[in-house]
Each structure stands twice: as structure tokens, then as C-alpha cells.
Design a protein around this motif. Sequence first.
Motif, PDB file in Angstrom:
ATOM      1  N   GLU A 154      38.010 -22.659  -0.321  1.00 48.71           N
ATOM      2  CA  GLU A 154      37.812 -21.256   0.019  1.00 48.71           C
ATOM      3  C   GLU A 154      37.924 -21.052   1.528  1.00 48.71           C
ATOM      4  OE1 GLU A 154      34.605 -19.190  -2.109  1.00 48.71           O
ATOM      5  OE2 GLU A 154      34.050 -21.148  -2.943  1.00 48.71           O
ATOM      6  N   GLY A 155      38.042 -19.798   1.910  1.00 42.74           N
ATOM      7  CA  GLY A 155      38.064 -19.472   3.329  1.00 42.74           C
ATOM      8  C   GLY A 155      39.466 -19.458   3.894  1.00 42.74           C
ATOM      9  N   THR A 156      39.553 -19.505   5.226  1.00 41.59           N
ATOM     10  CA  THR A 156      40.851 -19.386   5.895  1.00 41.59           C
ATOM     11  C   THR A 156      41.461 -20.728   6.272  1.00 41.59           C
ATOM     12  OG1 THR A 156      39.773 -19.162   8.056  1.00 41.59           O
ATOM     13  CG2 THR A 156      40.214 -17.126   6.838  1.00 41.59           C
ATOM     14  N   ALA A 157      40.670 -21.808   6.292  1.00 40.29           N
ATOM     15  CA  ALA A 157      41.210 -23.107   6.678  1.00 40.29           C
ATOM     16  C   ALA A 157      40.433 -24.222   5.990  1.00 40.29           C
ATOM     17  CB  ALA A 157      41.146 -23.288   8.191  1.00 40.29           C
ATOM     18  N   PHE A 158      41.122 -25.345   5.772  1.00 43.93           N
ATOM     19  CA  PHE A 158      40.516 -26.483   5.088  1.00 43.93           C
ATOM     20  C   PHE A 158      41.031 -27.760   5.736  1.00 43.93           C
ATOM     21  CE2 PHE A 158      40.285 -29.578   1.548  1.00 43.93           C
ATOM     22  CZ  PHE A 158      38.958 -29.433   1.195  1.00 43.93           C
ATOM     23  N   SER A 159      40.115 -28.574   6.265  1.00 40.42           N
ATOM     24  CA  SER A 159      40.486 -29.807   6.953  1.00 40.42           C
ATOM     25  C   SER A 159      40.677 -30.944   5.961  1.00 40.42           C
ATOM     26  CB  SER A 159      39.408 -30.193   7.968  1.00 40.42           C
ATOM     27  OG  SER A 159      39.291 -29.214   8.969  1.00 40.42           O
ATOM     28  N   LEU A 160      41.730 -31.715   6.181  1.00 44.27           N
ATOM     29  CA  LEU A 160      41.971 -32.926   5.405  1.00 44.27           C
ATOM     30  C   LEU A 160      41.668 -34.128   6.307  1.00 44.27           C
ATOM     31  CD1 LEU A 160      45.252 -31.735   3.619  1.00 44.27           C
ATOM     32  CD2 LEU A 160      42.924 -31.781   2.680  1.00 44.27           C
ATOM     33  N   TRP A 161      42.492 -35.136   6.306  1.00 46.05           N
ATOM     34  CA  TRP A 161      42.283 -36.318   7.137  1.00 46.05           C
ATOM     35  C   TRP A 161      43.370 -36.345   8.221  1.00 46.05           C
ATOM     36  CZ3 TRP A 161      43.750 -35.984   2.100  1.00 46.05           C
ATOM     37  CH2 TRP A 161      45.063 -36.350   1.788  1.00 46.05           C
ATOM     38  N   ILE A 223      52.024  -9.250   7.205  1.00 45.76           N
ATOM     39  CA  ILE A 223      52.751 -10.033   8.213  1.00 45.76           C
ATOM     40  C   ILE A 223      51.825 -10.406   9.364  1.00 45.76           C
ATOM     41  CG2 ILE A 223      54.692 -10.026   9.814  1.00 45.76           C
ATOM     42  CD1 ILE A 223      55.461  -9.954   6.834  1.00 45.76           C
ATOM     43  N   GLN A 224      51.029  -9.460   9.812  1.00 47.11           N
ATOM     44  CA  GLN A 224      50.114  -9.731  10.925  1.00 47.11           C
ATOM     45  C   GLN A 224      49.046 -10.740  10.538  1.00 47.11           C
ATOM     46  OE1 GLN A 224      49.141  -5.645  11.715  1.00 47.11           O
ATOM     47  NE2 GLN A 224      51.131  -5.267  12.673  1.00 47.11           N
ATOM     48  N   ARG A 225      48.618 -10.730   9.271  1.00 49.71           N
ATOM     49  CA  ARG A 225      47.662 -11.736   8.813  1.00 49.71           C
ATOM     50  C   ARG A 225      48.269 -13.129   8.877  1.00 49.71           C
ATOM     51  NH1 ARG A 225      45.393 -12.174   2.555  1.00 49.71           N
ATOM     52  NH2 ARG A 225      44.427 -14.217   2.755  1.00 49.71           N
ATOM     53  N   ILE A 226      49.510 -13.254   8.443  1.00 48.78           N
ATOM     54  CA  ILE A 226      50.180 -14.559   8.489  1.00 48.78           C
ATOM     55  C   ILE A 226      50.243 -15.065   9.929  1.00 48.78           C
ATOM     56  CG2 ILE A 226      52.392 -15.736   8.175  1.00 48.78           C
ATOM     57  CD1 ILE A 226      52.840 -13.882   5.725  1.00 48.78           C
ATOM     58  N   LEU A 227      50.670 -14.194  10.847  1.00 47.92           N
ATOM     59  CA  LEU A 227      50.798 -14.612  12.250  1.00 47.92           C
ATOM     60  C   LEU A 227      49.439 -14.966  12.853  1.00 47.92           C
ATOM     61  CD1 LEU A 227      53.472 -14.684  13.994  1.00 47.92           C
ATOM     62  CD2 LEU A 227      53.650 -13.599  11.745  1.00 47.92           C
ATOM     63  N   LYS A 228      48.407 -14.239  12.474  1.00 45.96           N
ATOM     64  CA  LYS A 228      47.061 -14.524  12.985  1.00 45.96           C
ATOM     65  C   LYS A 228      46.580 -15.890  12.513  1.00 45.96           C
ATOM     66  CE  LYS A 228      42.303 -12.764  12.911  1.00 45.96           C
ATOM     67  NZ  LYS A 228      41.397 -11.689  12.391  1.00 45.96           N
ATOM     68  N   ARG A 229      46.860 -16.228  11.262  1.00 45.26           N
ATOM     69  CA  ARG A 229      46.354 -17.490  10.703  1.00 45.26           C
ATOM     70  C   ARG A 229      47.052 -18.718  11.292  1.00 45.26           C
ATOM     71  NH1 ARG A 229      43.567 -15.825   5.932  1.00 45.26           N
ATOM     72  NH2 ARG A 229      42.230 -14.163   6.753  1.00 45.26           N
ATOM     73  N   ILE A 230      48.305 -18.578  11.711  1.00 44.14           N
ATOM     74  CA  ILE A 230      49.007 -19.744  12.269  1.00 44.14           C
ATOM     75  C   ILE A 230      48.916 -19.808  13.793  1.00 44.14           C
ATOM     76  CG2 ILE A 230      50.577 -19.841  10.303  1.00 44.14           C
ATOM     77  CD1 ILE A 230      52.784 -18.763  12.194  1.00 44.14           C
TER      78      ILE A 230
END
Length: 268
Positions: A154-161, A223-230
Motif C-alpha cells: 500500500e501507499g506511494t512507495a515500497f522498498s525492496l532490497w 499526468i502530474q501525479r506520475i511526474l510527482k511520484r518519479i
Amino acid sequence: MENFICVQCGTQFSETVEAPPSCPICEDERQFVRHEGQEWTTLKRLATDHHNRLEEEAPRLLGIGTEPEFAIGQRALLLQSPEGNLLWDCITLLDDDTIAEVNSCGGIRAIAISHPHFYSSMIEWGERFDAEIFLHVADREWVMRKSSRIQFWEGTAFSLWDDLMLADCGGHFEGGTVLHWPAGANGKGALFTGDIITVVQDRRYVSFMRSYPNLIPLGPAAIQRILKRIEPFSFEQIYGAWWKANVLSDAKAAVRRSEERYLHAIGT
């Protein structure tokens, strides 16, 4: 009992005696049902006249695609990382030759998928490689074969290894996900986008759509959401969903100018 596979999108379904009456993924407005009507196959049948090609796309990055082309035609990417290999996106066909070659590269620790059109036979891959599967919870309804291997994040980001990071960009699907590989491009960073951000024929640009086959655009907020997330990520390269659909230099600037061009084209 068979795990039937939709011929149009390549999604494998839970075991049934008879083929399902329909494919919800193809009946959604972002995809389509074949003009000839719904058609089904199985992994066993598919393997009789298809095989997988494995090819290095970059150091520690192996492309895996099916020939002749099947369903949507995407290729998966096996990212070889020190703490374990990650399969990014997935394809339907899994055969003994593919299993042997992937195992020779260190197997698969986990699978992460950009959006439901590429779920394909992810459970089959997870079972054969004893791998977890990471999907964004917003796309839970599109899982056609359930499994305890799936971890919904869930959420906006998820950390792996190894500093690998999944980011929810939305857009094409609400849970549309990209993968940041900071060690890619000789340490300048790479972004794996599926077609959440799609690499177009002019490799200086990318684009964004709700539906590619049905030509449904996204609005400015998406589109602005995509740019904000990256935006927090540094990346020199983008790896898209198909063979050679890659931006191999100045990729972050390519996304920015593509956003400007897109918003101008839709009149905002």
C-alpha cells in the motif's frame, strides 16, 4: 481441472473444469475482446508451438520474451542484484528451458508487476521459483488466480532490497507501478515502467494513456501525479515493456519534455 489462459491478454485463471465464461481484464475499457470472440489456451498447449527468447538488455539485466509473439507481446526483465534477482513484469509462457536458464542466472527471489495487463501466469512463475509476488493493493480486483505468494503493498512507495524501490504512479491503472534501479546505467539509475510510462517509437519521448488499444488519454491530474511520484528518483535510462523500447540516455529529461508536449496537445 485446468488453469485456463486468455489468448488475448495472456492472463492465467484459477483452476476450473471448463474455461471461464469471460475475461474481466479484456472486457474492461482499457483492453478488448478478440474480434473472433473469447478464446482460451493452457500452458501445455502454448508450449507446443511457442518458446521463450532470453537476451541481455544491459549488464545484469536479462530480457525474457515469447516467440512467436503471444497475447500483448511484452517481455519481462530479470534484474540480477546482489541480494537476489527480481523479475519485473511477467510473461505467460514458462517452460523447462526457461526455468533452467533463469536458474543458471541465480533464480528469482521475487516478482514485481507494473499493472494487471502483465499479470499473465505470475503464480506459475512464483511457484516454480519459490518467489514472492509484489502487487499494489489498488489493483487487487484484477488478480484472476489467487495465491498466498502475493503480497499486496500500500501507499506511494515500497522498498525492496539493494535500494530497489517500487513507486505507485497510477495513470493506466490505479495501482500502476514503476521500479527504480539506482545501480542501473552504471550508477546513474534506471526506471522500469512497463507502459505506465510507455516508450514511443521516437526514443526521445515517452507517453501516457489510460488505454493504448482504445486510444483513451489521461487527464492533466493523472499526468502530474506520475511526474510527482518519479521526481525523487535519479535515472538516466528507462526500460519499457517491449524489446528495445528503451530510452538509453537523458531519460528523466525525456519524461519532462514529454509531459509538456502531452499537456499542450490536449489543450492545457
